[in-house]
Motif scaffolding. Structure first.
Motif, PDB file in Angstrom:
ATOM      1  N   UNK A 141       2.121   1.799  -3.431  1.00 39.71           N
ATOM      2  CA  UNK A 141       1.038   2.298  -4.283  1.00 39.71           C
ATOM      3  C   UNK A 141       0.805   3.789  -4.022  1.00 39.71           C
TER       4      UNK A 141
ATOM      5  N   UNK B 210      -6.491  -2.427  -7.269  1.00 39.36           N
ATOM      6  CA  UNK B 210      -6.233  -3.798  -6.823  1.00 39.36           C
ATOM      7  C   UNK B 210      -5.980  -3.836  -5.324  1.00 39.36           C
ATOM      8  N   UNK B 211      -5.276  -2.831  -4.828  1.00 40.05           N
ATOM      9  CA  UNK B 211      -5.003  -2.783  -3.391  1.00 40.05           C
ATOM     10  C   UNK B 211      -6.314  -2.702  -2.600  1.00 40.05           C
ATOM     11  N   UNK B 212      -7.209  -1.850  -3.042  1.00 38.86           N
ATOM     12  CA  UNK B 212      -8.525  -1.763  -2.381  1.00 38.86           C
ATOM     13  C   UNK B 212      -9.263  -3.091  -2.474  1.00 38.86           C
ATOM     14  N   UNK B 213      -9.198  -3.686  -3.653  1.00 39.86           N
ATOM     15  CA  UNK B 213      -9.929  -4.933  -3.862  1.00 39.86           C
ATOM     16  C   UNK B 213      -9.485  -6.004  -2.865  1.00 39.86           C
TER      17      UNK B 213
ATOM     18  N   UNK C  14     -12.554  -3.572  -0.331  1.00 37.68           N
ATOM     19  CA  UNK C  14     -13.208  -2.274  -0.599  1.00 37.68           C
ATOM     20  C   UNK C  14     -13.560  -2.211  -2.086  1.00 37.68           C
TER      21      UNK C  14
ATOM     22  N   UNK D 103      -3.397   4.052 -10.833  1.00 38.81           N
ATOM     23  CA  UNK D 103      -4.814   3.869 -10.488  1.00 38.81           C
ATOM     24  C   UNK D 103      -5.208   2.393 -10.525  1.00 38.81           C
ATOM     25  N   UNK D 104      -4.688   1.664 -11.505  1.00 38.72           N
ATOM     26  CA  UNK D 104      -5.042   0.251 -11.578  1.00 38.72           C
ATOM     27  C   UNK D 104      -4.478  -0.499 -10.366  1.00 38.72           C
ATOM     28  N   UNK D 105      -3.283  -0.105  -9.933  1.00 35.65           N
ATOM     29  CA  UNK D 105      -2.700  -0.773  -8.762  1.00 35.65           C
ATOM     30  C   UNK D 105      -3.416  -0.359  -7.479  1.00 35.65           C
ATOM     31  N   UNK D 106      -3.794   0.887  -7.407  1.00 35.17           N
ATOM     32  CA  UNK D 106      -4.559   1.343  -6.240  1.00 35.17           C
ATOM     33  C   UNK D 106      -5.882   0.588  -6.165  1.00 35.17           C
TER      34      UNK D 106
ATOM     35  N   UNK E 103     -11.789   3.561  -8.764  1.00 32.35           N
ATOM     36  CA  UNK E 103     -10.461   3.864  -9.277  1.00 32.35           C
ATOM     37  C   UNK E 103     -10.211   3.208 -10.630  1.00 32.35           C
TER      38      UNK E 103
ATOM     39  N   UNK F 199       0.834  -1.208   0.000  1.00 31.35           N
ATOM     40  CA  UNK F 199       0.000   0.000   0.000  1.00 31.35           C
ATOM     41  C   UNK F 199       0.868   1.257   0.000  1.00 31.35           C
TER      42      UNK F 199
ATOM     43  N   UNK G 192     -10.662  -5.733 -15.853  1.00 31.14           N
ATOM     44  CA  UNK G 192     -10.648  -5.637 -14.390  1.00 31.14           C
ATOM     45  C   UNK G 192     -12.003  -5.184 -13.855  1.00 31.14           C
TER      46      UNK G 192
END
Lengths: 569, 432
Positions: free
Chosen positions: B165, B183-186, B190, B178-181, B197, B162, B217
């Protein structure tokens, strides 16, 4: 209770293979693949997001700032984004990013902070409705033509002296990408409709145009041991860019609104995006830190040049006020790589370091008012504005322009070096030959005054492939057709009452020529110009400028650089 | 050739088939997506191909241009990702190493590229090392932060991931951030933030391949929430031939009972991109269709493909364990899962290890790993199903009932074999 079915074994063991012939073939194939080294073919997938985003829509490529030749008292900015727009090969529409802000910044008091900011944000008007991917549904004869299914509009805001942004116009029309002559039979009309006059005398344009920059990229091969034997072709001929142009009165951008006392401004462009916080709380970014600068450009070529690839990312993120605080940046200025390369290849001795002349050009503007500045000319530093507080002056990289330099009737493509003081690096006009200025400077400079034969012709590209127009926004219309046709693409301007710079006789680069130039500014009305410029002063400019520009010149800027974070073409 | 005697003819035949697929089909099929059907405004220009062409031309003229070598290597990596053609990895490797050979210092682009390559080879520790090296050289390298974020994620270091990111977002809040952010939420469950995002990323996409990635995605986010219609909308929003979109469309077809279409989709997908993951899914679908023999063939192909990877120096015991479980080799699956867990404590690995322990009758041990898989809060039907089955094996019927129901609630279509199994099991459990 009934038996609960568990996750029973699903598959029986596999069957045996059939023939040894197949097996033998397989061994050969496997061997061939093994030779390739570890392959990821067998990796089960994990999330692999794009690493190098194709992000050209936020990529600042060029900035021009010049006194409007036909409109005294008005300054024109032209800023470009999205390099290498291919006009051919399909219905290519190159939109401005709708999630970014495009900014032109002006510093008039030399503290490296913007005193005036002009900010564009773009919106899509998409009437395609999912039924078609085409951008038009028949010939487009006006910007509000029903056949134009996709277009963009902009909001322009401006901010002066730390006050909040004020909206100047909303729904401003963007000139669409030129899809082709059949779709847009009278493109010049669309250009005209996208040119807006606002209260206060401002003129605004946003949309596609022919890329005004002209050069042969191969000139930079010398940085990697190449030579200049194969130049003379405008690498950018036929490509389009997205341009934003703005014309404002001097008084709107000059310090204290007084261009007579304070004629020097510094200009740079930036692109920024909204900050995203993983905490998920909107608005928890500190005040004024809610935007992230992702691209920045001032002087041509400098962004990529003085700063090698490894520093370019930092530069794109940093505000000008931080430039002088990064030791690596300063070192690249005071101890540049290129003169050493040239020395190695052409035997021209590199000037002694530290290069305080470069600091002057790169970070302060050309002025006599810095302690170490060897170029004894007052040309374009904010320090020469009468109302500047010198103690607040902060060295920084930006395109500096003295608004009081008289408009040159017949601009010389070599600008200041050829005695045309209105040209680059005193601002930048569309016709200024940034590359050859650099090369000619190296020729005439380098203290020996001896030309470097191999560099004498520069990149052999002296003018843009399409003519510029004599009135705002000056840019040639977008190209149509295949890029590699060579030469002009027939996309040129409908009028061209500005003399073709390339048609001018080549200025002499002999010492006599320089000497002649040295007396040229006698009686110059610019308040900050010294009464007399010495030839050595100009040689200093030449050396500094040439070196500055050639250091790794543009090799990231114009190369298709998927790998470059800021040039993800 | 010394190891040849250990390879049975069957394996060789399948290896040969896999090789042909990998070398042949992947190389022929580039991703030339058709025009987007709706919404997107992206030039129909293959900028990646143009980048490669220009870099190659430049390097023919000036082989000492380390920047162009790095550019070329990174473009090859993107091409590998987009087309699923593994031969691009070898080319990327060559170009990136050439860049470093020309310029070893101050070459963060090549370093980040080699990190990305290590990630692709599942050498996540090596990838993180390259990323840190690149960041020491250039603390403003967005690529290096992206590589680091990917590596830390897969290594099971969620906080470090995180942070990386966020660093990436602070530097360059564009598509790759944004794509990595998202995935982090996912991974933290969240889903709404993740979807928001990813939509933002889609808006920033400038290239058809990027649009395809974001659409897939978004489809996955909908799919994993059981939103079949939403998933189908995203998977079909672009006519792209991006392999994951083929998988998405086939999954939806299967969930909607269009079995022929689903199987045809997987046949195409696995011929384009014969990775163990896709082959296992194909096998599952064939099995669910009652076509066991064909399923076995796909499993054998998955095993061969996997062996090709490991024989070439790759290490992916997660895939190996999945293959072994599918082929009813629980002991081998457990050994592989344990080995992967030693390398990285990522949620997927925890889930696999728990499931492999379950398959070996070690239910008490399995429970901890199954819970660990859900520790971050991910909404994942498969994790919930595995947890429920482990709880049932331990005799905790209430917990099993709860988690199996939860699995089906999250996504009733999560697997053509396991989802019906979950439903059967749940029905067998009755009401409390």
């Amino acid at each position: 209770m009934a038996t609960i079915p568990g996750p029973a074994p699903r598959f029986r063991s596999a069957r045996r293979a059939k023939t040894a012939v197949v097996a033998a073939l397989c061994v050969a194939l496997a061997g061939a693949l093994t030779g390739l080294g570890p392959s990821t073919a067998g990796a089960s997938s994990h999330r692999e997001a794009p690493l190098v985003a194709m992000d050209p829509a936020i990529d600042n490529t060029d900035l021009y700032a010049f006194v409007s030749p036909e409109r005294p008292g008005y300054l024109t900015f032209i800023a470009n984004w999205i390099p290498f727009e291919e006009p051919n090969g399909g219905p290519n529409f190159y939109p401005f990013a709708t999630d970014a802000a495009y900014n032109i910044n002006v510093d008039n008091d030399g503290d490296a902070k913007a005193d005036a900011t002009f900010r564009w944000t773009f919106q899509n008007v998409d009437k395609r409705g999912g039924s078609t991917f085409l951008y038009n549904n028949g010939p487009v004869t006006s910007l509000d033509d029903e056949n134009l299914l996709f277009r963009q509009t902009y909001k322009l805001e401006s901010k002066f002296d730390g006050e909040p942004f004020k909206t100047r116009v909303t729904g401003g029309p963007v000139a669409p990408s030129r899809i082709g002559n059949a779709s847009m039979p009278e493109y010049a009309k669309l250009r005209q409709q996208a040119t807006t006059t606002l209260p206060g005398g401002w003129k605004v344009f946003a949309g596609q145009a022919d890329d005004p920059f002209f050069l042969d990229l191969r000139v930079f091969d010398l940085l990697y041991g190449g030579d200049l034997s194969e130049t003379g072709q405008d690498t950018l001929a036929g490509y389009n860019v997205n341009s934003i142009a703005l014309q404002v009165p001097f008084s709107d951008v000059a310090l204290k609104g007084d261009p007579k006392r304070n004629p020097v401004v510094g200009v740079w462009t930036t692109t920024d995006r909204a900050r995203v916080r993983m905490s998920g709380k909107a608005g928890d970014a500190p005040e004024g830190r809610d935007r992230v600068q992702v691209s920045r450009l001032g002087n041509p070529l400098v962004n990529e040049v003085v700063l090698p690839a490894n520093l370019k990312d930092a530069f794109n993120s940093l505000p000008p006020e931080k430039d002088a605080t990064i030791p690596a940046v300063v070192k690249r200025v005071t101890d540049p790589e290129l003169p050493k390369l040239i020395e190695g290849i052409y035997g021209v001795p590199a000037p002694a370091t530290p290069r305080n002349d470069l600091v002057e050009i790169f970070l302060t503007g050309i002025t006599t008012r810095t302690p170490n500045g060897p170029i004894k000319v007052d040309l374009n530093s904010q320090l020469n504005n009468r109302d500047v507080t010198a103690s607040r002056f902060q060295p920084s990289e930006m395109l500096r322009l003295n608004l009081s330099t008289p408009v040159t009737k017949t601009p010389d493509r070599l600008g200041v070096l050829a005695g045309d003081l209105q040209g680059f690096p005193n601002g930048r006009r569309l016709t200024d030959d940034a590359v050859d200025i650099a090369i000619q400077a190296v020729e005439g400079a380098a203290q020996t005054g001896k030309l470097v034969d191999a560099l004498a012709a520069g990149d052999k590209v002296d003018a843009n492939d399409n003519g510029f127009t004599g009135s705002f926004p000056y840019l040639a219309l977008p190209n149509v057709g295949a890029v590699n046709k060579g030469g002009g693409t027939g996309a040129g301007a409908t009028t061209d009452d500005q003399p073709d710079a390339s048609a001018q006789p080549e200025p002499s680069m002999t010492p006599a020529g320089l000497a002649g130039l040295a007396t040229r500014d006698d009686g110059d009305p610019m308040p900050v110009m010294v009464a007399k410029t010495t030839a050595w002063g100009l040689v200093g400019i030449a050396a500094a400028l040439g070196t500055l520009i050639l250091v790794g010149l543009l090799r990231q800027r114009r190369r298709p650089t998927a790998a470059e974070p800021t040039q993800p073409l | 050739m010394r190891r040849l005697p250990r390879i049975r003819l069957r394996s060789l035949a399948i290896l040969g088939l896999a090789t042909v697929l990998l070398l042949g089909i992947g190389g022929v099929l580039g991703l030339r997506s058709s025009a987007p059907a709706t919404g997107e405004v992206v030039p129909q220009v293959d900028r990646l191909a143009a980048t490669i062409d220009r870099a190659q031309e430049q390097l023919r003229r000036v082989p000492g241009d380390h920047g162009s070598w790095a550019t070329l290597g990174l473009a090859y990596l993107e091409q590998a990702r987009v087309t699923a053609d593994p031969t691009f990895f070898a080319r990327a490797d060559g170009a990136l190493r050439q860049s470093l050979a020309v310029r070893a210092d101050d070459n963060s682009a090549a370093m980040a590229g080699l990190g990305a390559l290590a990630n692709a080879r599942h050498d996540f520790t090596g990838a993180a090392d390259w990323a840190r090296k690149a960041l020491r050289s250039n603390p403003y390298s967005a690529e290096a932060y992206a590589v680091l974020a990917d590596a830390e994620t897969q290594l099971g270091h969620p906080d470090a991931a995180t942070r990386a990111v966020q660093d990436l977002l602070d530097l360059r809040p564009g598509l790759s951030a944004l794509t990595r952010a998202s995935y982090d939420h996912e991974q933290h469950g969240r889903t709404a933030e993740a979807t928001g995002l990813m939509r933002q990323a889609l808006a920033a996409a400038f290239d058809p391949a990027e649009v395809a990635f974001c659409r897939y995605q978004l489809g996955e986010l909908a799919w994993h929430s059981g939103d079949l219609a939403g998933a189908e909308r995203e998977y079909t929003a672009t006519g792209s031939g991006y392999p994951p979109l083929i998988q998405g469309r086939a999954k939806v077809a299967a969930a909607r009972g269009r079995q022929g279409e689903a199987l045809a989709g997987y046949a195409e997908l696995t011929s384009r991109s014969p990775t163990p993951g896709y082959l296992l899914e194909y096998a599952e679908l064939l099995m669910a269709a009652g076509r066991g023999a064909e399923a076995e063939a796909q499993l054998a192909l998955a095993a061969a493909t996997h062996r090709l990877f490991t024989d070439n120096g790759g290490a992916d015991d997660l895939a190996g364990a999945a293959i072994a479980l599918a082929r009813s080799q629980p002991a081998e699956a457990l050994a592989l899962a344990r080995r992967e867990w030693q390398r990285r404590q990522f949620a997927e690995v925890a889930d696999m290890l728990g499931w492999a322990l379950h398959a070996n009758g070690k239910y008490a041990d399995a429970l901890g790993y199954a819970r660990r898989a859900e520790a971050l809060g991910a909404h994942n039907a498969k994790y919930a199903y595995h947890l429920g089955m482990i709880e049932l094996a331990l005799g905790d019927r209430d917990a099993a009932r709860r988690d199996l129901a939860r699995a089906l609630h999250i996504n009733p279509y999560f697997s053509p074999l396991d989802a019906p199994a979950a439903a059967r099991t749940l029905a067998g459990l009755g009401t409390p």
